[in-house]
Design a protein around this motif. Structure first.
Motif, PDB file in Angstrom:
ATOM      1  N   LEU A   1       0.811  -1.219   0.000  1.00  0.00           N
ATOM      2  CA  LEU A   1       0.000   0.000   0.000  1.00  0.00           C
ATOM      3  C   LEU A   1       0.844   1.269   0.000  1.00  0.00           C
ATOM      4  O   LEU A   1       0.298   2.365  -0.117  1.00  0.00           O
ATOM      5  CB  LEU A   1      -0.929   0.001   1.217  1.00  0.00           C
ATOM      6  N   SER A   2       2.140   1.122   0.121  1.00  0.00           N
ATOM      7  CA  SER A   2       3.006   2.312   0.092  1.00  0.00           C
ATOM      8  C   SER A   2       3.248   2.806  -1.332  1.00  0.00           C
ATOM      9  O   SER A   2       3.719   3.915  -1.528  1.00  0.00           O
ATOM     10  CB  SER A   2       4.352   1.990   0.756  1.00  0.00           C
TER      11      SER A   2
ATOM     12  N   SER B   1      -0.656   7.215   7.172  1.00  0.00           N
ATOM     13  CA  SER B   1      -0.706   8.677   7.193  1.00  0.00           C
ATOM     14  C   SER B   1      -0.795   9.237   5.778  1.00  0.00           C
ATOM     15  O   SER B   1      -1.563  10.173   5.511  1.00  0.00           O
ATOM     16  CB  SER B   1       0.533   9.228   7.901  1.00  0.00           C
ATOM     17  N   SER B   2      -0.030   8.660   4.851  1.00  0.00           N
ATOM     18  CA  SER B   2      -0.083   9.138   3.463  1.00  0.00           C
ATOM     19  C   SER B   2      -1.421   8.801   2.808  1.00  0.00           C
ATOM     20  O   SER B   2      -1.917   9.558   1.962  1.00  0.00           O
ATOM     21  CB  SER B   2       1.061   8.523   2.653  1.00  0.00           C
TER      22      SER B   2
ATOM     23  N   TYR C   1     -11.640   2.940   5.927  1.00  0.00           N
ATOM     24  CA  TYR C   1     -10.786   1.821   6.304  1.00  0.00           C
ATOM     25  C   TYR C   1      -9.454   2.305   6.866  1.00  0.00           C
ATOM     26  O   TYR C   1      -8.925   1.733   7.818  1.00  0.00           O
ATOM     27  CB  TYR C   1     -10.547   0.918   5.086  1.00  0.00           C
ATOM     28  N   VAL C   2      -8.912   3.363   6.268  1.00  0.00           N
ATOM     29  CA  VAL C   2      -7.655   3.920   6.768  1.00  0.00           C
ATOM     30  C   VAL C   2      -7.855   4.489   8.169  1.00  0.00           C
ATOM     31  O   VAL C   2      -7.049   4.242   9.078  1.00  0.00           O
ATOM     32  CB  VAL C   2      -7.134   5.014   5.811  1.00  0.00           C
ATOM     33  N   ASN C   3      -8.941   5.237   8.368  1.00  0.00           N
ATOM     34  CA  ASN C   3      -9.219   5.807   9.692  1.00  0.00           C
ATOM     35  C   ASN C   3      -9.397   4.720  10.738  1.00  0.00           C
ATOM     36  O   ASN C   3      -8.891   4.821  11.858  1.00  0.00           O
ATOM     37  CB  ASN C   3     -10.477   6.678   9.627  1.00  0.00           C
ATOM     38  N   SER C   4     -10.127   3.666  10.365  1.00  0.00           N
ATOM     39  CA  SER C   4     -10.364   2.581  11.317  1.00  0.00           C
ATOM     40  C   SER C   4      -9.078   1.832  11.641  1.00  0.00           C
ATOM     41  O   SER C   4      -8.847   1.444  12.790  1.00  0.00           O
ATOM     42  CB  SER C   4     -11.413   1.622  10.746  1.00  0.00           C
TER      43      SER C   4
ATOM     44  N   LEU D   1       6.827  10.808  14.769  1.00  0.00           N
ATOM     45  CA  LEU D   1       6.734  11.036  13.318  1.00  0.00           C
ATOM     46  C   LEU D   1       5.825  12.218  12.989  1.00  0.00           C
ATOM     47  O   LEU D   1       5.479  12.441  11.824  1.00  0.00           O
ATOM     48  CB  LEU D   1       6.209   9.773  12.624  1.00  0.00           C
ATOM     49  N   ASN D   2       5.399  12.958  14.026  1.00  0.00           N
ATOM     50  CA  ASN D   2       4.567  14.159  13.852  1.00  0.00           C
ATOM     51  C   ASN D   2       3.199  13.863  13.229  1.00  0.00           C
ATOM     52  O   ASN D   2       2.659  14.668  12.464  1.00  0.00           O
ATOM     53  CB  ASN D   2       5.293  15.214  13.004  1.00  0.00           C
ATOM     54  N   LEU D   3       2.641  12.704  13.575  1.00  0.00           N
ATOM     55  CA  LEU D   3       1.303  12.391  13.066  1.00  0.00           C
ATOM     56  C   LEU D   3       0.278  13.373  13.618  1.00  0.00           C
ATOM     57  O   LEU D   3      -0.699  13.703  12.934  1.00  0.00           O
ATOM     58  CB  LEU D   3       0.920  10.949  13.453  1.00  0.00           C
ATOM     59  N   ASP D   4       0.494  13.853  14.836  1.00  0.00           N
ATOM     60  CA  ASP D   4      -0.459  14.798  15.423  1.00  0.00           C
ATOM     61  C   ASP D   4      -0.541  16.082  14.598  1.00  0.00           C
ATOM     62  O   ASP D   4      -1.637  16.601  14.339  1.00  0.00           O
ATOM     63  CB  ASP D   4      -0.079  15.106  16.875  1.00  0.00           C
ATOM     64  N   ASN D   5       0.603  16.597  14.162  1.00  0.00           N
ATOM     65  CA  ASN D   5       0.591  17.812  13.336  1.00  0.00           C
ATOM     66  C   ASN D   5      -0.063  17.553  11.976  1.00  0.00           C
ATOM     67  O   ASN D   5      -0.762  18.423  11.431  1.00  0.00           O
ATOM     68  CB  ASN D   5       2.018  18.327  13.141  1.00  0.00           C
ATOM     69  N   HIS D   6       0.182  16.373  11.431  1.00  0.00           N
ATOM     70  CA  HIS D   6      -0.429  16.014  10.146  1.00  0.00           C
ATOM     71  C   HIS D   6      -1.954  15.967  10.272  1.00  0.00           C
ATOM     72  O   HIS D   6      -2.681  16.471   9.399  1.00  0.00           O
ATOM     73  CB  HIS D   6       0.110  14.661   9.685  1.00  0.00           C
TER      74      HIS D   6
END
Length: 713
Positions: free
Chosen positions: A461-462, A504-505, A517-520, A538-543
């Motif tokens: 999936l990348s 995240s991407s 599905y990604v959110n879940s 990895l700064n997911l919170d800022n994303h």
């Protein structure tokens, strides 16, 4: 006074001949009618005049539209297009949508052509901007995956496209000429269907009425059959109920005696258990008997020689091409079934004969696994693809999943075969879809987690630029189902950085069907503290904050993102919120849903010397012909054969993605190669008519069209 029937028939014949331009025949016919002193309907002549005027009007509209196309007048052309072209034709047919796409492309590059004297840069920029907006409006839909149109999606983003090598054909002198011919043929087809002669309409309506009558009779017989089956089951339930009541009363009396000191012997308890077990055993034996008789004594399905079918699909003496055509014909028995009932009965026949060896035929199973695992050549590729399609089709049905799910060896071989495909082939797509559908079963989830499916899915999936929408949607849905399990989340924790980066991407991927599905998946894995800590680094919170700020249109998506951010910032494991790993499958959530992709983009075609589909089955595998006195059954079968080339309306399953119509799918028969209207009319002679007049009456395979995935079934 009503007109005699003969005169009315002659009026219809006269009208038809006139509409076809047989003027000499019409004059002779009218003269002979007058010689016979037959009354001629003057109103009919008025209708002819009216239709002739309509024809002239449509010719004027057509010429006007073609002129606007030639002169590059985009607004004027699409004004006429919206007024005179039914929107349901364009929106429901991928071929027509492709034509509309090419028209937008034509106007986008019109003022960039070297042979245009008026190189209006302002209009060129405006047309390209309109084309860009149009592209955004159809992004994520099936047309965006059509291989021949896909390069044109980059057109608005290329500087000086007239000089780019990829668009040289687009700027050739032949391209607008070919497009004009296609538009002209399309308009001829549209307007010619507006005013059919009464005789043609009468015959068409009669054919439709006959077809509807046959369908109603079939449904009536099916309802009678279901009623008998329900009555039998009700009788068995009533018998079981009274037996249980008697045993319960007996046990209550025994309990009362035990209270006063009477001893209850082990023999008595064994006797009660035996009586309870006997009822269950009798029920199981009855079900096995019914299953073994499927395909041999059922009056509603063809009597096939399943022993020969099973031998031929795995035998080394059967050529690869013969195997592929037979597997294709078996799949069509399910995908092209004329009713849910017939599809169900055919699937029961497959299961009853243990077609894939998932119950007890270990030798059959081993040979199928060998074919899935073998390296592929030219013809062998088709065998592997047809196996993938057939397994995916069976997995689309609840009873099919019940049949496939216990076969751990087959599931493991399916995953290995999918992994072995280096690119996003049709084999990989269908095997991945089948695995996702089977992953609704918790036992299958366990197998896949143990086989490190997650560590295969994350890298897959990348590379979304290399994946079709079909692979992407089923891939993220499968990942979500596995992440709902504790062991699945632990597998993600082992590759936490890669999992967080990929998911995240995917939050910003243009395919909106993947978002739930990604959110879940993110929510599931973020319940582990180790993954939350890695996500913070990895700064997911800022994303997530930036996505929340820019999300203006979808309040539901914004709410999900806020929920994820809230979970990410909280301390302490939230694993208790997840579904219990001990929870059982829930059959109430099972759905039988066929999808268009099961048949689409299938390049296997029989040559002149080969048989395929129903003809192949009838020629080599019918073990018992339909009795001559069974008129309804024969009519049903004949009707199925006569329409075997027309795909039914199939819907994409709710696992995953939105429902797709059969005429909208990725990478199929592109317009550039196949839109010559003489071919188009032949291939859609029934299809266009059904789109215009009968779309609202077609039966869907699911009553729920909302996308939904569950780890339960």
């Amino acid at each position: 006074m009503s007109q005699p029937i003969d005169s009315r028939i002659n009026d219809y014949i006269n009208e038809y001949l006139t509409s076809k331009g047989y003027s000499n025949t019409v004059n002779t016919f009218l003269q002979e009618r007058q010689d016979h002193q037959e009354p001629i309907d003057e109103i009919n002549n008025e209708n002819l005049d009216k239709k002739e005027k309509e024809k002239e009007t449509y010719n004027t509209i057509k010429e006007n539209m073609l002129k606007q196309l030639d002169d590059g007048n985009r607004e004027e052309f699409f004004q006429l297009w919206s007024e005179h072209i039914p929107s349901n034709i364009v929106n429901n047919d991928s071929t027509m949508k492709s034509l509309e796409f090419l028209i937008y492309t034509h106007f986008a590059v019109y003022y960039l052509r070297s042979n245009i004297s008026d190189n209006n840069e302002l209009l060129a920029q405006e047309n390209m901007e309109v084309f860009k907006v149009y592209i955004e409006s159809i992004r994520g839909r099936a047309i965006s995956q059509t291989s021949d149109l896909l390069p044109l999606f980059a057109l608005p983003y290329v500087t000086e496209p007239e000089k780019h090598a990829s668009f040289q054909e687009l700027f050739s002198d032949e391209w607008p000429v070919q497009l004009r011919i296609k538009v002209s043929n399309f308009l001829d087809w549209i307007f010619s269907n507006r005013s059919s002669p009464n005789l043609v309409e009468l015959l068409q309506n009669g054919a439709r009425a006959s077809h509807v009558l046959v369908q109603l009779n079939n449904e009536n017989e099916e309802l009678k059959y279901r009623n008998r089956e329900t009555s039998r089951q009700l009788k068995n339930l009533s018998t079981d109920y009274y037996n249980l009541i008697n045993i319960t009363m007996e046990l209550v009396e025994t309990l009362q005696q035990a209270i006063v000191g009477k001893t209850i012997t082990n023999d008595y308890i064994d006797n009660v258990c035996a009586r309870l077990l006997l009822a269950r055993t009798q029920e199981s034996m009855s079900n096995m008997l019914n299953s073994s008789q499927l395909g041999t004594d059922d009056p509603f399905i063809e009597k096939l020689d399943y022993g020969k079918i099973k031998r031929d699909i795995v035998s080394i003496s059967t050529s690869a091409r013969e195997k592929a055509l037979l597997l294709q014909a078996l799949r069509w028995k399910l995908t092209k079934a004329k009713s849910d009932f017939q599809r169900e009965k055919m699937l029961e026949s497959f299961i009853g004969c243990d077609l894939l060896g998932c119950r007890s035929d270990i030798e059959q199973q081993a040979k199928i696994i060998k074919q899935l695992s073998s390296p592929i050549g030219s013809d062998a590729y088709y065998v592997k693809e047809e196996w993938a399609r057939l397994i995916n089709t069976i997995a689309s049905l609840r009873k099919g999943r019940n049949y496939l799910a216990p076969n751990e060896s087959l599931i493991i071989s399916m995953q290995k075969a999918a992994i072995s495909e280096a690119s996003d082939t049709l084999i990989k797509q269908h095997l991945l879809a089948a695995l996702q559908k089977l992953s609704l079963r918790r036992s299958v989830q366990t197998i896949m987690i143990n086989q490190n499916t997650i560590k295969w899915l994350i890298p897959l999936l990348s590379h979304t630029d290399r994946l079709s929408d079909y692979t992407l949607e089923y891939g993220v849905a499968l990942l979500m189902n596995l992440c709902l399990r504790t062991n699945g989340r632990k597998k993600c924790a082992e590759i936490a950085e890669q999992a967080i980066t990929v998911l995240s991407s995917l939050l910003t991927h243009p395919n909106q069907e993947t978002r739930p599905y990604v959110n879940s998946s993110l929510y599931s894995i973020l319940t582990l503290k180790s993954i939350r800590d890695r996500a913070m680094s990895l700064n997911l919170d800022n994303h997530l904050r930036s996505l929340i700020r820019v999300e203006k249109t979808n309040s539901e998506t914004k709410g999900q993102l806020e929920f994820l951010l809230n979970l990410l910032l909280k301390g302490g494991d939230q694993d208790g919120r997840q579904t219990s790993d001990n929870e059982q499958d829930n059959d109430d959530e099972d759905q039988d849903i066929m999808e268009a992709d099961l048949d689409l983009a299938d390049k296997l075609r029989a040559t002149d010397k080969e048989l395929s589909g129903d003809i192949l089955i009838d020629e080599h595998y019918i073990s018992q012909k339909i009795p001559p006195n069974n008129k309804l059954q024969r009519a049903t079968t004949n009707n199925m054969k006569s329409k075997s080339t027309n795909d039914p309306v199939l819907h994409r399953p709710t696992t995953p993605g939105h429902v797709r119509q059969s005429m909208a799918a990725h990478a199929v028969d592109s317009l550039v190669n196949s839109l010559a209207m003489d071919d188009l009319y032949r291939s859609h002679s029934d299809g266009f008519d059904s789109i215009i007049y009968t779309d609202s009456t077609k039966k869907h395979f699911s009553s729920n069209n909302e996308p939904r995935i569950s780890n339960k079934e």
